[in-house]
Design an enzyme around this catalytic site. Structure first.
Site, PDB file in Angstrom:
ATOM      1  N   ARG A  77      56.981 -15.743  85.422  1.00 12.43           N
ATOM      2  CA  ARG A  77      58.008 -16.531  86.105  1.00 12.43           C
ATOM      3  C   ARG A  77      59.366 -16.161  85.502  1.00 12.43           C
ATOM      4  NH1 ARG A  77      60.120 -22.203  84.588  1.00 12.43           N
ATOM      5  NH2 ARG A  77      61.583 -22.508  86.295  1.00 12.43           N
ATOM      6  N   HIS A 123      68.281 -20.998  87.970  1.00  7.26           N
ATOM      7  CA  HIS A 123      67.982 -21.540  86.642  1.00  7.26           C
ATOM      8  C   HIS A 123      69.311 -21.699  85.895  1.00  7.26           C
ATOM      9  CE1 HIS A 123      64.577 -21.893  83.504  1.00  7.26           C
ATOM     10  NE2 HIS A 123      65.682 -22.330  82.915  1.00  7.26           N
ATOM     11  N   GLU A 170      64.570 -27.476  86.947  1.00  6.85           N
ATOM     12  CA  GLU A 170      65.043 -28.661  86.233  1.00  6.85           C
ATOM     13  C   GLU A 170      66.413 -29.143  86.675  1.00  6.85           C
ATOM     14  OE1 GLU A 170      64.773 -28.056  82.028  1.00  6.85           O
ATOM     15  OE2 GLU A 170      62.630 -27.658  82.074  1.00  6.85           O
ATOM     16  N   ASN A 310      57.697 -28.753  84.509  1.00  7.34           N
ATOM     17  CA  ASN A 310      58.086 -28.347  83.164  1.00  7.34           C
ATOM     18  C   ASN A 310      57.906 -29.531  82.234  1.00  7.34           C
ATOM     19  OD1 ASN A 310      58.857 -25.944  84.244  1.00  7.34           O
ATOM     20  ND2 ASN A 310      61.012 -26.077  83.639  1.00  7.34           N
ATOM     21  N   TYR A 312      57.406 -30.797  77.903  1.00 13.72           N
ATOM     22  CA  TYR A 312      57.459 -30.416  76.492  1.00 13.72           C
ATOM     23  C   TYR A 312      56.961 -31.476  75.513  1.00 13.72           C
ATOM     24  CZ  TYR A 312      60.036 -26.249  77.813  1.00 13.72           C
ATOM     25  OH  TYR A 312      60.375 -25.044  78.356  1.00 13.72           O
ATOM     26  N   GLU A 381      56.619 -24.519  82.891  1.00 10.36           N
ATOM     27  CA  GLU A 381      57.064 -24.344  81.504  1.00 10.36           C
ATOM     28  C   GLU A 381      56.329 -25.322  80.621  1.00 10.36           C
ATOM     29  OE1 GLU A 381      61.299 -24.640  80.675  1.00 10.36           O
ATOM     30  OE2 GLU A 381      61.761 -23.376  82.399  1.00 10.36           O
TER      31      GLU A 381
END
Ligand SMILES: O=C(O)CCC(=O)C(=O)O
Ligand SMILES: [Fe+2]
Length: 862
Positions: A77, A123, A170, A310, A312, A381
């Site tokens: 990606r 992005h 995002e 995404n 984290y 992500e």
């Protein structure tokens, strides 16, 4: 051991983003993005770096693909730098074929290696030109069609090979970090210590809305024009972290958790899956949160073929009991890393916001899956940084247990979600393929599964990278015909603004002057210097008080050296002044023409040329005004109805015949000058902020425009005036000829700095900051209060430049100058300073439309 399984055809891969890896910000015509600009602002990036070099992927993409292959990746990606493909970004702006080719090559390389490309269209690196032109995201009418155009260009170029498209990465970050906190480009925020612009209460919601609308519109284009033949899928990637209540026994904390997910994830996902914003957001934000029109809602709802996730980390959430602040973007709650008992949500990493909590991943993906009806999900992500990694030895870094543990735990959590919770997840892209430019954290934070030798450090050791890349390396060529058509004019103005802010020197082509006329004035001008000496001396400048006429070889001095050139000064036609006129009206007078029997076509050719050039220069200054956000008529008050403009015909004999410079380094004085290079010699050069001399070779049919100090003064320093010089032609190459035209300014004018719009001023300030401040601040002759009228200043400067004329016609003024110079000299020698001044503009005493304003110092020294 877990029995959880992921499907056999699961798409494993790695993710990156254009600005974080590509480098090469100025190569092959790439335009500037808001991240290029943002990185130049001191203090915005933790280690003061930028993506200028990054992983050098623009040049080394084949190594990236080889690395992917080595890692066994099935997919990759990556994102597209919009300004690499469409440098100015807009739907009417040209496509940059070499930029587009880079992505075609990358996709071809991936496909050849059996790796599935997944493209993120956006992005974060918005073309700067769109931000400058209309404020980027904030302008729905302009932004949406521009984004859709960009998307269509990419679908068209790559759709046959690329089956996974992501419209946005995002958007929460682009909007909250970019328009509320100001931590990301373009840095808007309410916090005036960080930014002069921004309204955190309104802009992020507006930007987010327009992003959603543009996402919907791009998906529509994909589905209508490409999906059937290309057979791909399209979706958006949203970021979101898991939430746990600070106090699980407090229902308000539990409720705040849900609100937090809604403010960060459902803000974007609800309109896409349900057709409107979450009620909790509407309740808190009221009509600061835009409403979807019916047609917008139709395009946005149902626009995801898959959900890009995404993810984290996780946070503890504590509700607030006070009313929400207007700037609040989280749902009126506190985001914490420890719970009520002081338990950390996860271990520390290098990123203050990131504490891993793998169970949270499973919970969140289930929350998304349940809320949105079990959509297909790709994890686009997931990854971690590692505390202190940048300070470790390479061996320590390569022993990457912490990161390996993170991936193991997170992927297990994902497998549980798929196996046990019925989540339809079909792929996982680890962030990131390699260490790269981690936005505001610079290179200090490493997210790569591959160690990246810090290229950027090599670069900064070999010189200041910031300076190297900001300083112009070539002189832009602008097509004036584009300014004459409404469709091309906006792009032209954007390019012009760029040239004005960053370079101050440019070529124009398609000027409106015919090539025949250019050729004729060149021929006639060159012919002048073949006249018998006595004929040239007959029309010498010192014959008259007007400073019009012939100057002998070596008569002029710039930067304390004789210029090895001879010249004839002409102007547009004017009658002699009346005895009652102010003294500076002496500058207005008829020309001294060579005798018609020698050059019958000379006078008509130059009169015609000056007349046409008057129009070109007035048109061009009106464009300058528009380019910097002023009305096109902004400079009109500085021009007389019958404005005098000047022109020189100049001969630079080759270096074999004399000594030294053609013309020493100098800045032109007035608003704009237009150099017609009459022979093929190189020699004209402009100086960038690093002190490098950049060639301005003759290009047939063009004029070189130099911005003068007058324009710099009038625009409060926004338009850069650039130092330039001419080198004597090499011995044996013959004489160089040129014909500069200097646009005049009303002698009766009083100079004051104009009100250039704040956003343009700020851009210029950013350029200056990026260049490490200005090397050669000009002490403007134009400054308010120094002179009654511009004419007085101009006359005084002519006196400085041409002491032979002054001795005969203005002995009083010359005396004043010499006296002043003497006292400066005495002061200097008392202070033990050298009389030598370095760099022409350091003193900025010049106003003549001519380069010899240093003559004044030299006269004083004699
Ligand atoms: O000869 C040229 O091309 C440039 C001359 C110049 O810079 C000047 O006369 O101000
Ligand atoms: Fe010049």
């Amino acid at each position: 051991m877990s029995t959880a399984r992921l499907p056999k055809d699961f798409l494993w891969g790695y993710a990156t983003a254009s600005y974080q890896i590509e480098g090469a910000p100025q190569e092959d015509g790439r335009g500037v993005s808001i991240w290029d600009t943002f990185c130049r602002i001191p203090g915005k990036i933790a280690d003061g770096t930028s993506g200028d070099v990054a992983c050098d992927s623009y040049h080394r993409y084949k190594e990236d693909v080889a690395l992917l292959k080595q890692l066994g990746a099935k997919a990759y990606r990556f994102s597209i730098s919009w300004s690499r493909v469409i440098p100015l970004g807009g739907r009417k702006d040209p496509i940059n074929e070499p930029g587009l080719k880079y992505y075609v090559n990358l996709v071809d390389e991936l496909v050849a290696n059996g790796i599935v490309p997944m493209i993120t269209l956006f992005h974060w690196d918005l073309p700067q030109a769109l931000y400058d032109r209309y404020g980027g995201f904030l302008n729905k009418e302009e932004y949406v069609p521009d984004y859709v155009n960009f998307a269509r260009v990419m679908f068209g170029a790559l759709g046959s090979k690329v089956k996974y498209w992501i419209t946005y990465n995002e958007p929460w970050c682009s909007t909250i970090l970019g328009y509320s906190i100001g931590q990301f480009a373009p840095g808007h925020t309410n916090d005036r210590t960080k930014s002069a612009v921004g309204n955190s209460a309104v802009e992020p919601w507006l930007a987010g809305h327009n992003i959603l609308v543009s996402h919907g519109a791009a998906v529509k284009v994909y589905r209508e024009e490409f999906k059937q033949k290309d057979g791909g899928q399209i979706g958006i990637t949203l970021n979101g972290d898991w939430v746990e209540p600070w106090d699980p026994n407090d229902p308000e904390d539990v409720e705040a958790c849900e609100r937090k997910l809604e403010f960060s994830i459902a803000w974007y996902a609800d309109p896409i899956y349900k057709g409107d914003y979450p009620a909790s957001m509407r309740k808190q934000l009221g009509d600061r949160l835009p409403t979807f029109t019916e047609s917008e809602r139709k395009e946005v709802q149902g626009s995801n073929d898959f959900y890009g996730m995404n993810h984290y980390c996780a946070n503890y959430i504590k509700h607030k009991s006070t009313p929400a602040e207007p700037e609040d973007f989280a749902g009126n709650l506190e985001l914490l890393l420890q719970d009520k008992n002081g338990t950390w949500i996860g271990p520390e990493t290098q990123s203050p916001w990131l504490r891993p909590n793998a169970p949270g991943f499973r919970k969140l993906i289930k929350w998304i899956s349940d809320r949105y009806g079990k959509p297909i999900i790709y994890v686009t992500e997931n990854g971690t940084s590692l505390k202190g990694e940048n300070d470790m030895t390479k061996d320590e870094i390569l022993q990457d247990d912490f990161r390996a543990g993170y991936f193991r735990d997170y992927i297990n959590a994902l497998a549980e979600a798929v196996t046990t919770d019925g989540v339809d997840c079909r792929g996982y892209m680890a962030w990131s393929l390699m260490d790269n430019f981690e936005w505001a954290e610079g290179y200090e934070t490493r997210f790569g599964v591959t160690f990246l030798a810090p290229l950027y450090i090599e670069c900064s050791q070999s010189g200041s990278k910031e300076e190297k890349d900001m300083a112009f390396k070539e002189i832009p060529v602008l097509d004036l015909s584009e300014a004459r058509s409404d469709t091309t004019k906006p792009a032209f103005l954007a390019r012009l603004r760029d040239a004005l802010l960053n370079v101050g020197f440019l070529y124009i082509k398609n000027t409106g002057i015919s090539q025949e006329l250019f050729d004729e004035v060149c021929r006639e001008g060159i012919g002048f210097f073949d006249l018998p000496e006595e004929e040239k001396l007959r029309i010498e400048m010192k014959n008259q008080p007007s400073f019009l006429g012939y100057s002998r070889l070596g008569n002029e001095i710039t930067a304390q050296k004789a210029d090895w050139r001879e010249q004839l000064d002409l102007s547009t036609p004017h009658a002699l002044p009346k005895p009652t006129d102010p003294l500076y009206y002496n500058l207005l007078a008829p020309n001294q023409w060579p005798n018609i029997s020698y050059l019958p076509d000379f006078q008509p050719a130059f009169e015609k040329y000056m007349l046409q050039m008057s129009d070109v220069s007035l048109f061009f200054t009106s464009l300058i005004a528009e380019a910097i956000g002023l009305p096109s008529t902004a400079f009109n008050g500085f021009f007389d109805d019958d404005q005098q403009h000047k022109l020189k015909i100049v001969k630079y004999p080759d270096a074999g015949t004399g000594v030294g410079q053609g013309v020493g380094p100098h800045k032109d004085s007035m608003l704009t000058s237009y150099l017609l290079q009459a022979t093929d010699h190189r020699g004209l050069q402009a100086q960038n902020t690093r002190g490098e001399w950049i060639d301005c070779p003759p290009i047939r049919g063009t004029l070189v425009v130099a911005i003068g100090q007058g324009l710099e003064a009038l625009t409060g320093g926004v338009c850069a005036s650039t130092t330039h010089r001419v080198l004597s032609p090499h011995a044996g190459t013959g004489a160089r000829f040129s014909i500069p035209f200097f646009q005049g300014v009303s002698y009766d004018a009083k100079f004051e700095s104009m009100d250039v719009p704040e956003n343009v001023r700020r851009l210029r300030a950013q350029v200056l900051e990026g260049e490490g401040g200005r090397r050669d601040d000009v002490e403007f002759t134009f400054v308010k209060g120094k002179w009654g009228h511009l004419g007085e200043a101009t006359l005084m400067n002519r006196v400085k430049s041409h002491p032979d004329v002054a001795e005969r016609w203005y002995p009083g003024l010359l005396g004043q100058l010499r006296q002043k110079d003497q006292s400066n000299e005495t002061k200097r020698s008392q202070q033990g300073q050298e009389t030598q001044v370095s760099g022409d503009a350091a003193t900025g005493s010049g106003l003549a439309g001519e380069p010899n304003f240093k003559a004044y110092q030299v006269v004083g020294a004699h």
